[in-house]
Design an enzyme around this catalytic site. Structure first.
Site, PDB file in Angstrom:
ATOM      1  N   LYS A  53       0.861  -1.193   0.000  1.00 18.82           N
ATOM      2  CA  LYS A  53       0.000   0.000   0.000  1.00 18.82           C
ATOM      3  C   LYS A  53       0.891   1.235   0.000  1.00 18.82           C
ATOM      4  CE  LYS A  53      -3.923   2.008   2.590  1.00 18.82           C
ATOM      5  NZ  LYS A  53      -4.865   1.806   3.725  1.00 18.82           N
ATOM      6  N   SER A  70     -10.355  -0.151   6.800  1.00 18.33           N
ATOM      7  CA  SER A  70      -9.739  -0.079   5.474  1.00 18.33           C
ATOM      8  C   SER A  70      -9.062  -1.335   4.966  1.00 18.33           C
ATOM      9  CB  SER A  70      -8.720   1.055   5.426  1.00 18.33           C
ATOM     10  OG  SER A  70      -9.399   2.259   5.220  1.00 18.33           O
ATOM     11  N   SER A 105      -9.866   2.092   2.520  1.00 17.96           N
ATOM     12  CA  SER A 105      -8.875   2.803   1.740  1.00 17.96           C
ATOM     13  C   SER A 105      -7.857   1.890   1.053  1.00 17.96           C
ATOM     14  CB  SER A 105      -8.140   3.801   2.633  1.00 17.96           C
ATOM     15  OG  SER A 105      -7.360   3.120   3.603  1.00 17.96           O
TER      16      SER A 105
HETATM   17  N1  GLN Z   1     -13.563   4.521   5.913  1.00 18.43           N
HETATM   18  C1  GLN Z   1     -12.913   4.956   7.098  1.00 18.43           C
HETATM   19  C2  GLN Z   1     -12.509   6.390   6.971  1.00 18.43           C
HETATM   20  O1  GLN Z   1     -12.791   6.961   5.990  1.00 18.43           O
HETATM   21  C3  GLN Z   1     -11.752   4.063   7.427  1.00 18.43           C
HETATM   22  C4  GLN Z   1     -10.494   4.411   6.769  1.00 18.43           C
HETATM   23  C5  GLN Z   1      -9.332   3.576   7.205  1.00 18.43           C
HETATM   24  O2  GLN Z   1      -9.496   2.565   7.877  1.00 18.43           O
HETATM   25  N2  GLN Z   1      -8.146   4.030   6.850  1.00 18.43           N
HETATM   26  O3  GLN Z   1     -11.932   6.965   7.836  1.00 18.43           O
END
Ligand code: GLN
Length: 488
Positions: free
Chosen positions: A76, A177, A153
């Site tokens: 990532k 995410s 994400s």
């Molecule tokens: N969807 C969540 C957010 O927008 C989680 C994001 C994440 O876990 N990095 O914050």
């Protein structure tokens, strides 16, 4: 070769039926062919991959291979990689080339993996569809022509792994995410216990929640990747004094008269989920019962308030973490009339809308007028949730719950920010509590798309979480072979 699991590939590499170079080339060819359409990599590193593979082959030839020698993986693009651009999918870091290696990516080097490239994500990992990426969203390879989200994400990694553009990869999970994108791409996504994998060198979003973890096609593969990633790190002040070592195949935790109490969260029963998810969830619970599991209802009274608490705590920490991007030391710089004007111009140009929204919310909830009513209140809710999980785990060994409400939605779905936030309902509570949770493919919906359920455990019970996930994986038997999904 694309359809091999990591476990199978290691076997074939050891017996020299295939070479790391062949395996790497097969993935590079596929990246060449589908990478641009899927938009799953921000940066590919073919030369590095081939040199990693050659080194792995030399170790196999010498008879002293490393644990994951020659396995092509995707990283990532939130993990700093020495001399390789690391963008966090932000214009702010578009041209940032770190001089250092994150602990997690270093551990993958030490395990002998082959780096294929850096995967797409939501900008600074803030989002759920990977649509906030400065580089555009990655696409889900399932029913590719429909242009569905691969989640976020960590959507670049899920897109790459599901389509055979990597054998496995890394994600980070601050509020879901890893688990949400895995659940809608037919993959296994493991959010380990907070502190099990080092955050050092991983671009910070919300430090008390950020959790690196693996994404793979099978539970065994995810366990192998986690074994490489985990371990104490002096450079991360919240790193735990713990390790994770998996021997695959993971051994069954059920069957042969073994006793296990599985908890179902009462409060989640009132949440609307798709009929497919309901059917699949009930079927998997029935399967586990048939192996002798006792199913008990547990209560996490504030679990539905987790979203509100998360969307105060995460932006608060983000607003502080992202203050460093001021155009002075590294990253984008847009010169203004004076210092303050330079800050303003740099940050206005460098950050996208969602990141700006989070920083404004975060700054507001930390202001002296709001701190007590918002931030402290959210911190109290967080404590209540963590305590309720502790009480629940006195009554059960592991919890099983949906990973999301339904299947992947089209990328062009017109959702409001609050509607996006609501998609995290089933995942954020585990981050607030710091406990391990693994999303595993649980079945296919009527529309042919995959759905995942989560197994949740006590802190540092990551191994049992994955062992139970493996039972679910076996019952569901979702065929997530890349060549099948993409029909080629
Ligand atoms: N969807 C969540 C957010 O927008 C989680 C994001 C994440 O876990 N990095 O914050």
């Amino acid at each position: 070769m694309i359809d091999l699991t990591i476990t199978d590939a290691l076997e074939k590499l050891k017996s020299r039926k295939i070479s790391a170079t062949e395996l790497t080339r097969a993935h590079l060819e596929r990246i060449e062919k589908y990478g641009a359409d899927l938009n799953c990599y921000i940066t590919t590193t073919p030369e590095r991959a081939l040199s990693d593979a050659a080194a792995a082959d030399a170790r196999y030839a010498a008879g002293n291979p490393l644990p994951l020698d020659g396995i092509p993986i995707a990283m990532k693009d939130l993990f700093a990689t020495r001399n390789i651009r690391t963008t966090a999918a932000s214009h702010m870091l578009e041209n940032f080339v770190p001089q250092y290696e994150s602990t997690v990516s270093q551990k993958f080097i030490d395990a002998g993996t082959v780096l294929l490239g850096k995967t797409n994500l939501d900008e600074f990992a803030m989002g759920t569809f990977s649509k906030t990426s400065y580089f555009g969203a990655p696409i889900n390879p399932w029913q590719m022509e429909r242009k569905l989200t691969a989640g976020g994400s960590s959507g670049g990694t899920t897109s790459a792994v599901a389509s055979g553009l990597a054998m496995g990869g890394t994600g980070t999970d601050t509020g879901g995410s890893i688990r949400f994108p895995a659940s809608i791409t037919g993959l296994v996504g493991m959010k380990p216990t907070y502190g099990l994998c080092s955050r050092w060198g991983c671009v910070a979003f919300a430090s008390s929640l950020d959790t690196p973890g693996p994404i793979a096609r099978t539970v065994d593969d995810a366990a192998l990747l986690l074994s490489a990633m985990a371990g104490h790190d002096d450079k991360d002040s919240t790193s735990a004094d713990a390790e994770f070592h998996a021997h695959t195949p993971l051994s069954p935790i059920l069957g042969d008269g073994k006793k296990l109490r599985i908890g179902i969260i009462k409060e989640f029963a009132d949440v609307e989920i798709s009929p497919d998810m309901k059917r699949i969830f009930d079927a998997r619970i029935a399967d586990l019962k048939s192996l002798g599991a006792d199913v008990v209802e547990v209560s996490i009274p504030n679990v539905l308030d987790a979203l509100a608490a998360y969307y105060i705590i995460a932006p608060a920490e983000a607003s502080s973490n992202l203050a460093r991007y001021d155009g002075m030391r590294y990253g984008l710089r847009v010169d203004g009339a004076d210092l303050i004007d330079t800050y303003k111009k740099t940050r206005a140009a460098g950050f996208g809308t969602e990141v700006q929204r989070r920083m404004i919310i975060g700054t507001a909830v930390l202001s002296s007028e709001s701190y007590e009513v918002y931030f402290m209140q959210a911190a109290r809710v967080r404590r209540l949730i963590a305590d309720a999980f502790d009480r629940a785990f006195a009554r059960c060994d592991l919890i099983v719950c949906p990973a999301g409400a339904g299947t992947a939605l089209p990328l062009n779905s017109d959702l409001s920010p609050l509607e996006y936030y609501a998609l995290d309902l089933f995942t954020v509570a585990m981050n607030l509590a710091g406990i391990p949770a693994c999303s595993v493919p649980a079945g296919l919906a009527e529309n042919g798309l995959p759905l995942g359920v989560q197994v949740v455990g006590r802190r540092f019970d990551d191994m049992h979480v994955m062992q139970l996930a493996k039972h679910i994986e076996q019952f569901a038997a979702v065929d997530n072979r890349p060549t099948k999904i993409m029909g080629k």
